[in-house]
Design an enzyme around this catalytic site. Structure first.
Site, PDB file in Angstrom:
ATOM      1  N   ASP A 353       0.865  -1.168   0.000  1.00 57.59           N
ATOM      2  CA  ASP A 353       0.000   0.000   0.000  1.00 57.59           C
ATOM      3  C   ASP A 353       0.913   1.233   0.000  1.00 57.59           C
ATOM      4  O   ASP A 353       2.096   1.131   0.338  1.00 57.59           O
ATOM      5  CB  ASP A 353      -0.886  -0.032   1.251  1.00 57.59           C
ATOM      6  N   ASP A 531      -1.703  -0.648   5.907  1.00 58.02           N
ATOM      7  CA  ASP A 531      -1.927  -0.075   7.234  1.00 58.02           C
ATOM      8  C   ASP A 531      -3.346   0.391   7.467  1.00 58.02           C
ATOM      9  O   ASP A 531      -3.732   0.655   8.595  1.00 58.02           O
ATOM     10  CB  ASP A 531      -0.985   1.116   7.449  1.00 58.02           C
ATOM     11  N   ASP A 535      -7.209  -1.545   3.370  1.00 53.49           N
ATOM     12  CA  ASP A 535      -6.292  -2.628   2.992  1.00 53.49           C
ATOM     13  C   ASP A 535      -6.719  -3.989   3.550  1.00 53.49           C
ATOM     14  O   ASP A 535      -6.158  -5.012   3.162  1.00 53.49           O
ATOM     15  CB  ASP A 535      -4.874  -2.327   3.502  1.00 53.49           C
TER      16      ASP A 535
END
Length: 675
Positions: A353, A531, A535
């Site tokens: 990410d 995080d 996600d």
């Protein structure tokens, strides 16, 4: 409701409502892992069994009366064995035989010939394993429940007459119009009818900067409204909102791991049937063919049951994996289970990410461009003065930059927020306005105006983590596939981050379901590092999900398989290498355990294996594999794992290094451009 009336209501809400302090992005925090364990009966019984086993062992070592440690061991049998016995008997009713019941039989058989310690140890191992599985399952359920808590419970809905009423968000239907005041969470997925504001979508899309939303733009349930008021028309019912779909995706991704569990159950079933059948044969054949007495045949069968029991096999796997988990924990990586540690080593593709993972998740001033003969420091001082009362991330970044450069932040008068645009105020008798503008930038550009005349621009970008590029390079050394970047941010921003870190494949403008699709289509064993709440589905869909622990969202931390507590990205590559090292120890232990079991079983079948020697061989192999696995507790094992690449990954190192060199050149160019 007329247009004028709606506009007046919106403006009044924007003027009267006090913006919240950037409404919290988190959600209802699930119970801690300790509280989760304490409320599960399986965990309590396993803990009781372990305590009784240790007490019995202590009594035995201290030479206490035999009845004392026998009592403790038998109590351990009851505490840790009643649940597997009950479930095993239920399986028998369906004509299925599982390994848990086999272990109970082996433990009872050991106790029947005086080897109560062996049986109690077996009970403790399987009770603990079952408890860990229950805890992991419950934590996943708690995480999904916490996610659903992100959506607000109440919303302000317009009636047909034009008045407003408070309703439950679950009662909102398509076509309803709702008022979202400053600082509130959006109650449903919809489209903006009137109003203009900035909406913080980081929890859902991962965008680091709040986005401007005005008439015609979509807004998502659970996102946080900024300083303006919005009238939103609901386009999806609560059951189909983005938050609800994320929860569904988490559940579906969790189910995709079921085939592995089914395979393990089949192995257990086959093993149990074979051992039970073999034990019966060992008991009956000597009496039928060799005229052995029942006592002689029973002793041989009990010895067979003991030496065939999989204590050493179980410990072949657990000590290396648990030791590597403990070692990783000392270096800031929390791995949630032995199964995770084992699977990490199979990683072939790593996906990152962006916001909060490769970057720090907060904007930073990277350039000040003065206009009209002004100085950069003057532009920054005026902007910081106006932004000082603001709580917007961009404003805080501008103020922090001015303070870092030793500039004095002046006092502002008549401060006002401009919903969806910026802020304005009077500094030294002049009207100063800071508002977003367009520009050729990979980040965000704000213009600074004095009395309506632009005097400069300030460029801000999400700060890249210091170890991001190094982490990508190290991962390229240990994986055969590409490193991916998955983000909900703009393509230009994503491309810039990829260029500075050396990532070759970039996917931008992604919603949570898009990330899941890409992870599933990537092929191989995919490790995802993220995080945010957005996600979570990808973390669950991946072969291994790794969350950033310091600032990670609760759901990401709870659903991930591993957590980088110190947010050290270079630990990802070290974890992969550690897993591969542990796997080699597991293979070595399995070879030792299998060799001992085959040798002792063969001896028992073709000769007469003395019971003391059988127990010594069985326990000796168990201790040997345990001690071998414990070697991974050494601190040098973690640092040594950095150079202990597996054979299959070593061949890719040259290509990865070449890619890293090219990426480094791109990083240098990008850095020069920013400066």
């Amino acid at each position: 409701m007329g247009t004028a009336e709606a506009t007046e209501t919106t403006e009044n809400a924007a003027r009267d409502a006090t913006p919240s302090r950037g409404a919290e992005r988190g959600t209802a925090t699930p119970p801690s892992i300790f509280r989760t364990g304490l409320r599960l009966p399986e965990v309590r019984w396993a803990g009781t069994a372990l305590a009784l086993f240790l007490a019995g062992w202590l009594f035995q070592l201290c030479g206490a009366p035999e009845w004392s440690w026998w009592t403790a061991y038998l109590a351990c049998y009851l505490a840790g064995g009643w649940e597997p016995t009950r479930s095993g008997l239920q399986e028998l009713r369906h004509r299925r035989l599982d390994v848990d019941l086999l272990m109970i039989v082996a433990a009872i058989a050991a106790a029947s010939i005086g080897q109560v310690f062996d049986g109690a140890l077996l009970i403790v191992i399987f009770a603990t394993s079952g408890a860990l599985e229950v805890v992991v399952t419950q934590r996943t359920a708690d995480s999904v429940t916490a996610l659903l808590g992100l959506a607000p419970e109440r919303a302000t809905r317009y009636t047909a007459e034009g008045s407003t009423i408070e309703v439950d968000c679950r009662d909102l239907e398509v076509g309803h119009r709702i008022l979202v005041r400053p600082g509130e969470r959006v109650g449903a997925d919809g489209v903006v009818l009137r109003g203009r504001s900035e909406v913080d979508q980081q929890a859902v899309t991962g965008e680091s900067i709040p986005v401007i939303r005005e008439a015609g733009d979509d807004v998502l349930s659970g996102t946080v409204n900024g300083t303006g008021a919005l009238v939103v028309e609901v386009t999806r019912p609560a059951s189909e909102s983005v938050i609800a779909r994320i929860a569904t995706l988490v559940a579906e991704a969790s189910e995709t791991k079921a085939p592995t569990q089914l395979f393990l159950e089949k192995v257990e079933q086959s093993y149990s049937v074979i051992v039970v059948a073999a034990t019966i044969l060992v008991l009956g054949v000597p009496m039928l063919l060799f005229d052995n007495t029942f006592d002689e045949a029973l002793l041989r069968a009990i010895v067979f049951m003991i030496v065939a029991s999989p204590c050493a096999v179980v410990l072949s796997t657990m000590p290396p994996l648990l030791a590597s988990i403990a070692n990783a924990g000392r270096h800031g990586v929390l791995v949630k289970s032995a199964a995770v540690m084992e699977s990490v080593g199979r990683t072939s593709v790593v996906a990152f990410d962006k916001t909060g993972t490769l970057t720090e998740g907060r904007p930073q001033v990277v350039g000040v461009t003065p206009l009209g003969g002004r100085e950069p420091s003057e532009v920054l001082v005026l902007a910081a003065a106006v932004e000082h009362p603001s709580e917007h991330p961009l404003g805080r970044a501008i103020v922090a930059s001015a303070i870092d450069r030793g500039l004095d932040v002046r006092t502002v008068e008549d401060f006002r927020a401009l919903p969806g645009r910026g802020v304005t105020g009077v500094v030294d008798g002049h009207r100063v306005t800071v508002e977003r503008t367009t520009g050729a930038s990979t980040g965000t550009v704000v213009g600074v105006l004095v009395d309506g005349v632009q005097i400069g621009r300030i460029d801000l970008v999400d700060r890249l983590r210091d170890d991001a590029a190094e982490a990508v390079r190290l991962i390229g050394d240990v994986t055969s596939g590409p490193v991916l970047l998955l983000t909900g941010d703009r393509p230009t921003v994503a491309a810039d981050v990829a260029g500075r870190t050396g990532i070759g494949e970039v996917y931008a403008d992604l919603l949570p379901e898009d990330k899941v699709r890409i992870v599933r289509e990537a092929g191989g064993h995919v490790l995802v590092v993220g995080d945010g709440i957005n996600d979570a589905p990808a973390l669950m869909a991946a072969g291994t999900g790794v969350a950033m622990g310091r600032r990670g969202a609760d759901l990401a931390v709870q659903t991930a398989d591993a957590i980088i507590v110190r947010d050290d990205l270079t630990a990802v590559a070290a974890l992969i290498r550690m897993s591969r090292l542990a796997r080699r120890y597991v293979v070595a232990n399995l070879c030792i355990a299998a060799t001992v079991i085959i040798t002792l079983v063969t001896w028992d079948l073709i000769g007469t294996l003395p019971l003391p020697l059988a127990v010594a061989g069985h326990e000796g192999s168990t201790v040997l594999v345990a001690l071998n696995g414990a070697r991974l507790l050494r601190r040098s094992a973690w640092s040594g794992s950095r150079g202990a690449q597996s054979t299959d990954s070593g061949a890719q190192s040259t290509d990865s290094d070449a890619q890293s060199t090219d990426s480094g050149a791109q990083s240098t160019d990008s850095g020069a451009e920013l400066r």
